[in-house]
Design a protein around this motif. Structure first.
Motif: not given
Length: 549
Positions: A92-93, A122, A308
């Motif tokens: 994730d992502p 991220i 995302r």
């Protein structure tokens, strides 16, 4: 790669040995996929932090001797390539190995699994947990590293990018008209001038375009349904889901400026009845505050992490609504915003936030959360909850039912409670921990009983309602009467200081309020009359002098 190139790559990795972006394993056929996922998360995050093009997980090398010994891991090509899908499903992502290279080395079969660096801003999680390397060891991603990755988003704003192939024709005319209305509400002095602007000028003034180019923010808010391909692979959906005895769902697409309201209207907002202490007449309130529902949806749109590629999900239960969006709280904590009018220092999507502010959709000053809390207090219901337990995701829950009658009865009676006490009492009714200081404070005020972890809102609160019931029933009439007394006084004498107003109302205020509560009541009454445009302060903040408008 050719066999020679793969051999040269392996030699380079062996020469550098294990570091934060390279891991060697012997790995038999049954080697744990979960363990591979943890290393994938760690190597991806470390590659991001070190600016590496990739990380490498190498199977078939003995750790202690640094020698190639071969690996029997997934000898079948189909099973081996299937690992990519398994990693993508739980990362994730969603992410997976860039390549899985198989080398027939003279000393045995070697697999070189290429790990892409985590995207800027991220971090990559495996099954909800972030991993990193500490030397040669697998470790959790420490807060300092997590903050370092997240801070990278400051350098780029996904929503501010111009979409080269987008034109005004990709925007919904109805959404543009609604945007003009919101912009005019926020800038009433420009009302006549706004009517003379064509769409291109308006979009530039509303901060939705850059040098005439249509931005991603403009498409998110105003884009026609047919323009969704311009933001692919983002799903661009707001999803409503009903769960419980009945079940249903519906997806809402672009333009979000319009469909956010459609989603809000999908939530069943019936009237519920509450019985105040010592009263025989029920008080009816709506299950949810309409403004709070829309505020929650707009916040999801404004602050989610669009990189995302995830939709906003709104789940309606019998007694509550949950708003789920990806992207952690970007600045400060939910409690800080709940207790006061905190101003965010930064945003994940500053361009989109600025545009939504110009269109009068959200409050740029960050007062939305504080206002939602006040709305729930005013309606005697549990406060909003922010669940941050799932990494990379925020779930806001707005309650539409009483959890503990003692809590709701207390809010009906004690309208003077400080917000930090209400927040602590709300946690008590939800069986959540509170600080030692809060426990001491609430015990001293006789607002809670019991021993940890079985604290509860005090049953003795009911006794306090005996003297206050009459006051609650007549409070609205009293406020109107007090306001008229002030207006009559100002009509006769032209103005009044705070001391003179206190003296005027002192003999009329109910004796169930102590001196502090009486002063607070007068302050609130004057503030309301000022907001209503009936009076204004011609003095200073410290020494006010009130006159009629």
């Amino acid at each position: 790669m050719t066999p020679a190139e793969m051999t040269a790559l392996l030699d380079r990795l062996l020469a550098g040995w294990e570091n934060e972006v390279v891991e060697f394993k012997e790995a038999g056929d049954g080697y744990s996929t979960d363990k591979i996922g943890e290393y994938f998360s760690a190597l991806s995050n470390e590659a991001n932090l070190r600016g590496a093009d990739s990380g490498w997980l190498v199977f078939g090398v003995k750790n202690s001797t640094r020698k190639v010994v071969g690996t029997a891991y997934r000898p079948e090509p189909e099973r081996l390539q299937g690992l990519k899908m398994q990693i993508a499903e739980n990362a994730d992502p969603s992410a997976t190995f860039s390549e899985i290279l198989e080398l027939a080395h003279p000393d045995g079969r070697v697999l070189l699994l290429k790990v892409p660096p985590a995207p800027r801003g991220i971090p990559i999680a495996w099954k909800g947990h972030y991993y990193a390397r500490s030397g040669e060891s697998l470790d959790s991603l420490h807060l300092s590293k997590l903050d370092e990755i997240r801070a990278q988003t400051l350098a780029t704003d996904w929503t501010a990018a111009v979409v080269p192939s987008a034109t005004i024709e990709h925007l919904d005319p109805t959404a543009i008209a609604r945007a003009r209305l919101g912009f005019t509400e926020r800038n009433p002095r420009l009302a006549e001038e706004i009517q003379t602007w064509n769409d291109a000028v308006f979009l530039e003034k509303a901060r939705l375009t850059v040098d005439g180019g249509i931005t991603r923010a403009a498409l998110i808010l105003l884009g026609d349904r047919t323009s969704e391909h311009l933001l692919s692979p983002h799903p661009l959906e707001l999803t409503w889901k009903l769960v419980g005895q009945e079940s249903a769902y519906e997806h809402f697409h672009l333009p979000f400026l319009l469909t956010a309201t459609s989603l809000k209207n999908r939530i069943r907002n019936v009237q519920i009845r509450l019985l105040p202490p010592n009263e025989l007449i029920y008080r009816e309130i709506s299950k949810y505050d309409e403004r709070s529902l829309l505020e929650a949806i707009y916040n999801c749109i404004a602050h989610q992490d669009y990189r995302r590629n995830s939709r906003v999900i709104v789940v309606e239960h019998v007694d509550r609504v949950e708003f789920i969006s990806v992207g952690e709280f970007f600045d400060r904590t939910p409690e800080e915003y709940m207790l006061s009018d905190q101003v965010p220092r930064r945003y994940r999507n500053p361009f989109l936030v600025a545009a939504m502010t110009e269109l009068n959709l959200i409050d740029h000053m960050g007062n939305g959360i504080h206002r939602m809390v006040q709305d729930q207090v005013r309606r005697f219901l549990p406060l909003p909850d922010y669940d941050l337990s799932d990494p990379g995701e925020v779930t806001l829950t707005i309650s539409g039912a009483v959890i503990d009658e003692a809590y709701s009865r207390l809010l009906m009676v004690r309208t003077d409670l400080p917000l930090d006490d209400v927040l602590a009492l709300d946690r008590v009714q939800k069986r959540l921990p509170i600080t030692d200081e809060a426990v001491s404070r609430l015990r001293k005020a006789k607002l809670i009983e019991g021993r940890r972890p079985h604290l509860h809102v005090s049953a003795t609160v009911a006794a306090m309602t005996e003297r206050k019931a009459d006051y609650i029933r007549t409070r609205a009439q009293d406020d109107a009467h007090f306001a008229q007394l002030i207006i009559d006084y100002l009509n006769q004498y032209g103005g009044a200081s705070r001391k003179e107003i206190d003296a005027l109302l002192g003999k009329y205020l109910p004796d169930v309020l102590d001196a502090t509560q009486q002063r607070s009541k007068v302050t609130n009454l004057l503030s309301k009359m000022r907001r209503d445009g009936r009076i204004h302060n011609v003095g200073t903040q410290q020494n006010p002098r009130w006159e009629l408008v």
